[in-house]
Design a protein around this motif. Structure first.
Motif, PDB file in Angstrom:
ATOM      1  N   ALA A  22       0.825  -1.213   0.000  1.00 38.97           N
ATOM      2  CA  ALA A  22       0.000   0.000   0.000  1.00 38.97           C
ATOM      3  C   ALA A  22       0.857   1.260   0.000  1.00 38.97           C
ATOM      4  N   LEU A  23       1.927   1.266   0.785  1.00 34.89           N
ATOM      5  CA  LEU A  23       2.798   2.443   0.846  1.00 34.89           C
ATOM      6  C   LEU A  23       3.557   2.642  -0.460  1.00 34.89           C
ATOM      7  N   GLN A  24       3.955   1.554  -1.110  1.00 37.85           N
ATOM      8  CA  GLN A  24       4.630   1.675  -2.400  1.00 37.85           C
ATOM      9  C   GLN A  24       3.716   2.307  -3.447  1.00 37.85           C
ATOM     10  N   LYS A  25       2.408   2.028  -3.365  1.00 36.88           N
ATOM     11  CA  LYS A  25       1.454   2.525  -4.364  1.00 36.88           C
ATOM     12  C   LYS A  25       0.867   3.890  -4.002  1.00 36.88           C
ATOM     13  N   TYR A  26       1.093   4.335  -2.778  1.00 35.32           N
ATOM     14  CA  TYR A  26       0.505   5.581  -2.292  1.00 35.32           C
ATOM     15  C   TYR A  26       1.086   6.775  -3.056  1.00 35.32           C
ATOM     16  N   GLU A  27       0.225   7.699  -3.467  1.00 39.46           N
ATOM     17  CA  GLU A  27       0.657   8.839  -4.278  1.00 39.46           C
ATOM     18  C   GLU A  27       1.024  10.056  -3.444  1.00 39.46           C
ATOM     19  N   GLY A  28       0.763   9.993  -2.131  1.00 42.46           N
ATOM     20  CA  GLY A  28       1.098  11.119  -1.274  1.00 42.46           C
ATOM     21  C   GLY A  28       2.521  11.021  -0.736  1.00 42.46           C
ATOM     22  N   THR A  29       2.791  11.802   0.300  1.00 42.00           N
ATOM     23  CA  THR A  29       4.113  11.885   0.917  1.00 42.00           C
ATOM     24  C   THR A  29       4.083  11.105   2.236  1.00 42.00           C
ATOM     25  N   VAL A  30       5.228  10.508   2.597  1.00 37.74           N
ATOM     26  CA  VAL A  30       5.266   9.643   3.781  1.00 37.74           C
ATOM     27  C   VAL A  30       6.477   9.960   4.648  1.00 37.74           C
ATOM     28  N   LEU A  31       6.246  10.064   5.963  1.00 40.34           N
ATOM     29  CA  LEU A  31       7.311   9.995   6.964  1.00 40.34           C
ATOM     30  C   LEU A  31       7.066   8.705   7.749  1.00 40.34           C
ATOM     31  N   LEU A  32       8.075   7.830   7.819  1.00 38.87           N
ATOM     32  CA  LEU A  32       7.862   6.480   8.341  1.00 38.87           C
ATOM     33  C   LEU A  32       8.972   6.084   9.306  1.00 38.87           C
ATOM     34  N   VAL A  33       8.576   5.670  10.514  1.00 36.93           N
ATOM     35  CA  VAL A  33       9.505   5.047  11.459  1.00 36.93           C
ATOM     36  C   VAL A  33       9.166   3.561  11.515  1.00 36.93           C
ATOM     37  N   THR A  34      10.118   2.716  11.193  1.00 36.02           N
ATOM     38  CA  THR A  34       9.937   1.277  11.320  1.00 36.02           C
ATOM     39  C   THR A  34      11.308   0.621  11.413  1.00 36.02           C
ATOM     40  N   HIS A  35      11.344  -0.551  12.059  1.00 32.35           N
ATOM     41  CA  HIS A  35      12.579  -1.330  12.108  1.00 32.35           C
ATOM     42  C   HIS A  35      12.476  -2.558  11.202  1.00 32.35           C
ATOM     43  N   ASP A  36      11.468  -2.566  10.317  1.00 34.07           N
ATOM     44  CA  ASP A  36      11.307  -3.669   9.378  1.00 34.07           C
ATOM     45  C   ASP A  36      12.179  -3.414   8.151  1.00 34.07           C
ATOM     46  N   HIS A  37      13.189  -4.252   7.981  1.00 31.82           N
ATOM     47  CA  HIS A  37      14.186  -4.062   6.926  1.00 31.82           C
ATOM     48  C   HIS A  37      13.536  -3.999   5.548  1.00 31.82           C
ATOM     49  N   ASP A  38      12.634  -4.946   5.247  1.00 39.97           N
ATOM     50  CA  ASP A  38      12.035  -5.008   3.914  1.00 39.97           C
ATOM     51  C   ASP A  38      11.158  -3.800   3.632  1.00 39.97           C
ATOM     52  N   VAL A  39      10.413  -3.334   4.625  1.00 45.60           N
ATOM     53  CA  VAL A  39       9.566  -2.152   4.423  1.00 45.60           C
ATOM     54  C   VAL A  39      10.429  -0.933   4.107  1.00 45.60           C
ATOM     55  N   ILE A  40      11.519  -0.753   4.854  1.00 40.80           N
ATOM     56  CA  ILE A  40      12.423   0.366   4.572  1.00 40.80           C
ATOM     57  C   ILE A  40      13.019   0.228   3.177  1.00 40.80           C
ATOM     58  N   ASP A  41      13.480  -0.976   2.864  1.00 41.01           N
ATOM     59  CA  ASP A  41      14.162  -1.215   1.592  1.00 41.01           C
ATOM     60  C   ASP A  41      13.241  -0.994   0.398  1.00 41.01           C
ATOM     61  N   GLU A  42      11.981  -1.392   0.514  1.00 39.79           N
ATOM     62  CA  GLU A  42      11.073  -1.378  -0.624  1.00 39.79           C
ATOM     63  C   GLU A  42      10.195  -0.133  -0.694  1.00 39.79           C
ATOM     64  N   VAL A  43      10.088   0.627   0.403  1.00 43.91           N
ATOM     65  CA  VAL A  43       9.209   1.794   0.431  1.00 43.91           C
ATOM     66  C   VAL A  43       9.985   3.109   0.356  1.00 43.91           C
ATOM     67  N   ALA A  44      11.063   3.226   1.134  1.00 47.22           N
ATOM     68  CA  ALA A  44      11.729   4.528   1.313  1.00 47.22           C
ATOM     69  C   ALA A  44      12.444   5.001   0.050  1.00 47.22           C
ATOM     70  N   THR A  45      12.300   6.290  -0.227  1.00 47.86           N
ATOM     71  CA  THR A  45      13.065   6.941  -1.296  1.00 47.86           C
ATOM     72  C   THR A  45      14.112   7.894  -0.716  1.00 47.86           C
ATOM     73  N   ARG A  46      14.100   8.025   0.632  1.00 48.99           N
ATOM     74  CA  ARG A  46      15.016   8.955   1.307  1.00 48.99           C
ATOM     75  C   ARG A  46      15.185   8.475   2.746  1.00 48.99           C
ATOM     76  N   ILE A  47      16.362   8.678   3.320  1.00 44.28           N
ATOM     77  CA  ILE A  47      16.672   8.201   4.667  1.00 44.28           C
ATOM     78  C   ILE A  47      17.095   9.371   5.559  1.00 44.28           C
ATOM     79  N   TRP A  48      16.487   9.447   6.756  1.00 43.54           N
ATOM     80  CA  TRP A  48      16.996  10.322   7.810  1.00 43.54           C
ATOM     81  C   TRP A  48      17.543   9.405   8.899  1.00 43.54           C
ATOM     82  N   HIS A  49      18.850   9.397   9.060  1.00 42.17           N
ATOM     83  CA  HIS A  49      19.476   8.482  10.019  1.00 42.17           C
ATOM     84  C   HIS A  49      19.939   9.244  11.259  1.00 42.17           C
ATOM     85  N   PHE A  50      19.448   8.804  12.434  1.00 43.16           N
ATOM     86  CA  PHE A  50      19.760   9.434  13.708  1.00 43.16           C
ATOM     87  C   PHE A  50      20.938   8.704  14.347  1.00 43.16           C
TER      88      PHE A  50
END
Length: 541
Positions: free
Chosen positions: A489-517
């Motif tokens: 759903a997040l991959q197909k979403y046309e809006g903008t996303v800020l996402l916190v998750t520790h799921d490797h696959d979700v980060i790998d397949e969804v994120a187009t940008r990384i903010w690393h703390f």
């Protein structure tokens, strides 16, 4: 080795699994899978001895590493001692040895001296002379800092306690490991450390996890609870899904052929039952009975459907903020961080637990347009400017998401209040997509589990149709099927996303940008996670 023979578990009329016989061998790492409620944790509790099976027996090694679920059981003990307790033989020997050494010297008997010699032998064999340093290494890998090692468990927060209990399960080289959701409360760095550790483990491992990447990376086999039994597949989670799908398709094809055969036989019986071919009719009836007895077992897997839409698009630059600062007392969490987001970007916030990811989200949404609660609007920052763009509407999934669901209402009533203009059938349709069927809509909101609460908030977001999603740990409490649905759903979403998750696959397949703390700094990497990892390795060189 763990061996299970004719194991059955029932709760009233409900069968979780029946007549299960299987063996878990040393050197193999088994992922125990199945949707929420299928019986994974129950099976694990049977193996640990916490509950008795309805029927059947099992054999397990004496030296067993178990991830304890009771966070309060060790509150009176030091953190380092709690880890060492994972080796029961060693801990018992240490306690008895210390009691004897505490006796006045003139009261020690010859028998005490002999016993001390035996105890020192046990301590040596069990690695007792390096126990504290070995425990500290495990705690360090799981991001439990040195200053907590001497504290009492009762002084720690819930997430920290879980990490200590995980270190306890790993301590002492157990012959088998039983880990129920070990990645809960772990950040991605700790998950990767655990993956590496378990990859070197030589005993029999059984692990429950809703992290697909973790299962694919760690497991050599998958033990899947479905069709009221446990079926073992070779390979990781994705290998199991492929094999299971192929087997299911073959069985369904065979079932279709069988039903066609039954139809043909029934036509023959109807046509000649009153004629002279009675013996042939009787034969056909028996064949129909035989074919009908082999029914296709029903899978317990339920797949939700998530589709995030927007009522209207936002402007091209939905969010810009400059020199954002936020502290808690003397602790600076965010220090002069600035960024500008373009419409359609999907930003993953990464870093250790407690690094400030949730604080940044709350610092941003406090003055956003859209569907934000009063408590979040009242969140304060020290300084900085946050500017939301044209036509932005924000949908927020909070880390403590159950707190945002009003008690004293039914699930249907809670959803309906967000858009009374929507037809009730549409509300029920949304609930059905998220596996709330029949009378589930009448369930009181106060009784929802963590997973049910998450799914009903996804219903709310699908109903509200915001064009900017802010999701803080949305995969917590979700099973693998729900996480996969959210990922798509997040991959197909046309809006903008800020996402916190520790799921490797979700980060790998969804994120187009990384903010690393990291240690008070936030790195803004403009690219997907795969490129970020390459960038990180290049920086180390």
């Amino acid at each position: 080795m763990i061996s299970v023979n004719n194991l059955t578990m029932r709760f009233g009329a409900r069968i979780l699994f029946e007549d299960v016989t299987c063996t878990f061998y040393p050197g193999r790492r088994y992922g125990l899978t199945g949707p929420n409620g299928s019986g994974k944790s129950t099976f694990m509790k049977v193996l640990t001895g916490e509950i008795e099976p309805t029927k059947g027996t099992f054999i397990r090694p004496k030296k067993l590493g178990i991830l304890r679920q009771d966070q309060f059981a060790f509150d009176a003990f030091r953190v380092i001692d709690t880890v060492i307790m994972g080796n029961k033989a060693l801990w018992k020997a240490l306690q008895e040895r210390d009691e004897l050494y505490d006796k006045p010297h003139d009261q020690l008997t010859d028998a005490d001296g002999m016993r001390l010699g035996e105890l020192e032998g046990i301590v040596g064999e069990e690695g007792g002379y390096t126990a504290e340093s070995d425990a500290a290494i495990l705690l360090d890998g799981l991001d439990v800092p040195d200053e907590l090692h001497e504290k009492k468990m009762g002084e720690l927060q819930g997430g920290q306690k879980v990490r200590v209990l995980l270190a306890q399960a790993l301590f002492g080289e157990p012959a088998a490991l039983l880990l129920d959701e070990p990645t809960n409360h772990l950040d991605l760095d700790s998950v990767h450390w655990l993956q590496d550790y378990l990859g070197r483990y030589e005993g029999a491992l059984i692990v429950i996890s809703h992290d697909r990447h973790f299962l694919n990376s760690v497991c050599t086999h998958i033990a899947d609870i479905d069709y009221e039994t446990i079926i073992t597949y070779t390979g990781g989670y994705d290998d199991m899904v492929l094999a299971k799908t192929q087997i299911r398709s073959r069985i369904e094809s065979q079932t279709a052929q069988r039903e066609k055969k039954i139809e043909q036989l029934n036509e023959f019986i109807a046509r000649f039952s009153a004629g002279t071919r009675s013996s042939q009719v009787t034969s056909r009836k028996k064949e129909v009975e035989r074919l009908q007895s082999s029914e296709l077992a029903r899978s317990n897997i339920a797949r939700p459907f998530i589709r995030f839409q927007t009522k209207r698009p936002s402007g091209r630059h939905p969010l810009e903020f400059k020199n954002l600062c936020k502290s808690y007392g003397d602790l600076k969490v965010i220090d002069n961080f600035s960024a500008n987001l373009s419409r359609g970007e999907r930003v993953a916030l990464m870093g250790r637990n407690g690094a400030g990811k949730t604080t940044l989200l709350r610092s941003l949404i406090r003055n956003s347009g859209g569907f934000i609660e009063t408590a979040d609007e009242q969140f304060t920052i020290d300084s900085g400017e946050v500017k939301w763009g044209h036509e932005v509407s924000v949908g927020y999934f909070a880390q403590d998401h159950k707190e945002s669901i009003t008690p004293g209402m039914t699930v249907f009533e809670w959803l309906y209040q967000f858009d009374p203009s929507v037809a009730q059938e549409d509300i029920r349709g949304l609930m059905g997509q998220m596996l709330f069927s029949g009378d589930d809509g009448l369930k009181p909101t106060a009784t929802l589990s963590g997973g049910e609460a998450a799914r009903i908030i996804f219903c709310r977001l699908m109903l509200q149709k915001p064009n900017f999603l802010v999701l803080d740990e949305p995969t917590n409490h979700l099973d693998l099927e729900s996480i996969n649905a959210l990922n798509i759903a997040l991959q197909k979403y046309e809006g903008t996303v800020l996402l916190v998750t520790h799921d490797h696959d979700v980060i790998d397949e969804v994120a187009t940008r990384i903010w690393h703390f990291d240690h008070g700094e936030i790195e803004d990497f403009q690219g997907p996670y795969e490129d970020y990892l390459i960038h990180g390795k290049a920086s180390i060189r």
